[in-house]
Motif scaffolding. Structure first.
Motif, mmCIF file in Angstrom:
data_model
loop_
_atom_site.group_PDB
_atom_site.id
_atom_site.type_symbol
_atom_site.label_atom_id
_atom_site.label_comp_id
_atom_site.label_asym_id
_atom_site.label_seq_id
_atom_site.Cartn_x
_atom_site.Cartn_y
_atom_site.Cartn_z
ATOM 1 N N LYS A 108 0.823 -1.224 0.000
ATOM 2 C CA LYS A 108 0.000 0.000 0.000
ATOM 3 C C LYS A 108 0.850 1.264 0.000
ATOM 4 N N GLU A 109 2.005 1.204 0.621
ATOM 5 C CA GLU A 109 2.867 2.388 0.732
ATOM 6 C C GLU A 109 3.361 2.857 -0.629
ATOM 7 N N ILE A 110 3.620 1.907 -1.524
ATOM 8 C CA ILE A 110 4.156 2.267 -2.845
ATOM 9 C C ILE A 110 3.081 2.260 -3.931
ATOM 10 N N LEU A 111 1.852 1.903 -3.570
ATOM 11 C CA LEU A 111 0.755 1.846 -4.534
ATOM 12 C C LEU A 111 0.527 3.159 -5.282
ATOM 13 N N PRO A 112 0.537 4.333 -4.612
ATOM 14 C CA PRO A 112 0.270 5.586 -5.331
ATOM 15 C C PRO A 112 1.222 5.849 -6.490
ATOM 16 N N HIS A 113 2.429 5.268 -6.460
ATOM 17 C CA HIS A 113 3.362 5.471 -7.569
ATOM 18 C C HIS A 113 2.807 4.868 -8.859
ATOM 19 N N ILE A 114 2.102 3.757 -8.748
ATOM 20 C CA ILE A 114 1.483 3.144 -9.922
ATOM 21 C C ILE A 114 0.455 4.103 -10.522
ATOM 22 N N CYS A 115 -0.334 4.724 -9.659
ATOM 23 C CA CYS A 115 -1.355 5.680 -10.133
ATOM 24 C C CYS A 115 -0.710 6.825 -10.905
ATOM 25 N N GLY A 116 0.443 7.276 -10.447
ATOM 26 C CA GLY A 116 1.103 8.412 -11.088
ATOM 27 C C GLY A 116 1.615 8.123 -12.479
ATOM 28 N N LEU A 117 1.781 6.859 -12.818
ATOM 29 C CA LEU A 117 2.286 6.499 -14.141
ATOM 30 C C LEU A 117 1.259 6.711 -15.245
ATOM 31 N N ASP A 118 -0.014 6.740 -14.877
ATOM 32 C CA ASP A 118 -1.071 6.853 -15.889
ATOM 33 C C ASP A 118 -0.932 8.106 -16.744
ATOM 34 N N PHE A 119 -0.598 9.217 -16.111
ATOM 35 C CA PHE A 119 -0.525 10.476 -16.850
ATOM 36 C C PHE A 119 0.539 10.425 -17.942
ATOM 37 N N GLU A 120 1.685 9.817 -17.621
ATOM 38 C CA GLU A 120 2.743 9.696 -18.619
ATOM 39 C C GLU A 120 2.322 8.750 -19.746
ATOM 40 N N ALA A 121 1.674 7.654 -19.386
ATOM 41 C CA ALA A 121 1.284 6.658 -20.382
ATOM 42 C C ALA A 121 0.358 7.255 -21.434
ATOM 43 N N TYR A 122 -0.561 8.089 -21.008
ATOM 44 C CA TYR A 122 -1.498 8.672 -21.973
ATOM 45 C C TYR A 122 -0.906 9.898 -22.673
ATOM 46 N N ALA A 123 -0.161 10.731 -21.953
ATOM 47 C CA ALA A 123 0.400 11.943 -22.550
ATOM 48 C C ALA A 123 1.340 11.613 -23.707
ATOM 49 N N THR A 124 2.143 10.565 -23.556
ATOM 50 C CA THR A 124 3.092 10.218 -24.616
ATOM 51 C C THR A 124 2.387 9.669 -25.858
ATOM 52 N N ARG A 125 1.101 9.388 -25.747
ATOM 53 C CA ARG A 125 0.313 8.934 -26.902
ATOM 54 C C ARG A 125 -0.627 10.026 -27.424
ATOM 55 N N GLY A 126 -0.439 11.241 -26.945
ATOM 56 C CA GLY A 126 -1.248 12.346 -27.440
ATOM 57 C C GLY A 126 -2.633 12.404 -26.841
ATOM 58 N N ILE A 127 -2.771 11.950 -25.610
ATOM 59 C CA ILE A 127 -4.062 11.936 -24.918
ATOM 60 C C ILE A 127 -3.928 12.715 -23.625
ATOM 61 N N ARG A 128 -4.899 13.571 -23.366
ATOM 62 C CA ARG A 128 -4.914 14.298 -22.097
ATOM 63 C C ARG A 128 -5.766 13.521 -21.095
ATOM 64 N N LEU A 129 -5.165 13.190 -19.964
ATOM 65 C CA LEU A 129 -5.890 12.533 -18.882
ATOM 66 C C LEU A 129 -6.129 13.529 -17.768
ATOM 67 N N GLU A 130 -7.377 13.630 -17.348
ATOM 68 C CA GLU A 130 -7.724 14.399 -16.158
ATOM 69 C C GLU A 130 -8.272 13.421 -15.128
ATOM 70 N N ARG A 131 -7.804 13.563 -13.892
ATOM 71 C CA ARG A 131 -8.271 12.683 -12.815
ATOM 72 C C ARG A 131 -8.116 13.434 -11.500
ATOM 73 N N THR A 132 -9.163 13.495 -10.738
ATOM 74 C CA THR A 132 -9.132 14.268 -9.496
ATOM 75 C C THR A 132 -9.160 13.408 -8.249
ATOM 76 N N GLN A 133 -9.374 12.103 -8.399
ATOM 77 C CA GLN A 133 -9.420 11.250 -7.220
ATOM 78 C C GLN A 133 -9.098 9.809 -7.606
ATOM 79 N N THR A 134 -8.631 9.050 -6.621
ATOM 80 C CA THR A 134 -8.278 7.651 -6.858
ATOM 81 C C THR A 134 -8.739 6.782 -5.695
ATOM 82 N N LEU A 135 -8.953 5.518 -5.995
ATOM 83 C CA LEU A 135 -9.249 4.537 -4.954
ATOM 84 C C LEU A 135 -8.075 4.411 -3.995
ATOM 85 N N ALA A 136 -6.860 4.458 -4.539
ATOM 86 C CA ALA A 136 -5.668 4.355 -3.698
ATOM 87 C C ALA A 136 -5.579 5.509 -2.712
#
Length: 224
Positions: free
Chosen positions: A180-208
């Motif tokens: 659980k301590e390192i789980l939020p790092h996984i969430c942070g990867l989403d923005f890079e994954a979509y941005a590098t493909r020309g997609i804007r991701l907006e997200r204001t909350q997470t289950l983590a």
């Protein structure tokens, strides 16, 4: 040691190669930011830990499920996080190293290929598939899988479509294995994954982060 599921075993070579590439990219950051002098030792420890992670990865339908790819691409960061925490690396530093090394790895893919992948993700055909798989996810055929809803855009919305995750496979994994301590790092990867493909991701909350859902909202980035 427990066995690796046959689906992941079939992809093991590619997954391990991606991990080694990621560690090559992160080498300077491990020395300079994490203050780890014996990077070769860290590499061995991470790959040993990854062997354990592979045996822990839940099967969620294999090629028939889009979420299998998420596990295969991102679960290696659990191994990196575990090892760096054992070496007393601060959590923010771990997050930065994982995010920046992942972005650099994604950018090794030619831009045309990345943008084509982004267009496919945003396409009407893929949105139709996402609607279907969102409905199926609620059957919870695989207990460790994700559960989500497809979100249509309405008048005045600034996004093309969205996905609300009501249950997260990574959260379930982290709760089961003490990550659980390192789980939020996984969430942070989403923005890079979509941005590098020309997609804007907006997200204001997470289950983590303790919310009742992860509210992903996707929109196309206009290319110059």
């Amino acid at each position: 040691m427990a066995e690796i599921h046959s689906f992941y075993e079939a992809h093991r070579g590619a997954m391990e190669a991606a991990m080694l590439q990621r560690l090559d990219i992160a080498e300077a950051m491990l020395r300079d930011r994490a203050q780890l002098s014996d990077v070769d030792r860290i590499r061995r420890e991470v790959m040993d830990e990854y062997e354990i992670v592979l045996t822990q990865m839940p099967y969620v339908g294999g090629a028939a499920s889009r979420m299998s790819d998420f596990f295969m691409r991102l679960m290696g960061f659990m191994a990196i996080g575990r090892v760096l925490r054992r070496h007393r690396v601060a959590l923010p530093v771990i997050g930065d190293i994982e995010r920046e090394s992942y972005k650099a790895q994604l950018l090794t893919v030619p831009e045309a290929e990345r943008l084509a992948s982004g267009r496919q993700f945003m396409s009407r055909e893929n949105q139709a598939l996402l609607r279907e798989q969102a409905v199926k996810s609620h059957a919870e055929e695989y207990p460790e899988d994700f559960v989500y809803d497809f979100v249509e855009s309405g008048p005045g919305d600034s996004f093309d479509f969205g996905i609300d995750y009501k249950a997260c496979g990574f959260c379930k994994f982290a709760a089961r294995h003490g990550d659980k301590e390192i789980l939020p790092h996984i969430c942070g990867l989403d923005f890079e994954a979509y941005a590098t493909r020309g997609i804007r991701l907006e997200r204001t909350q997470t289950l983590a982060g303790g919310a009742s859902r992860c509210n992903f909202r996707f929109s196309r980035v206009e290319q110059e």
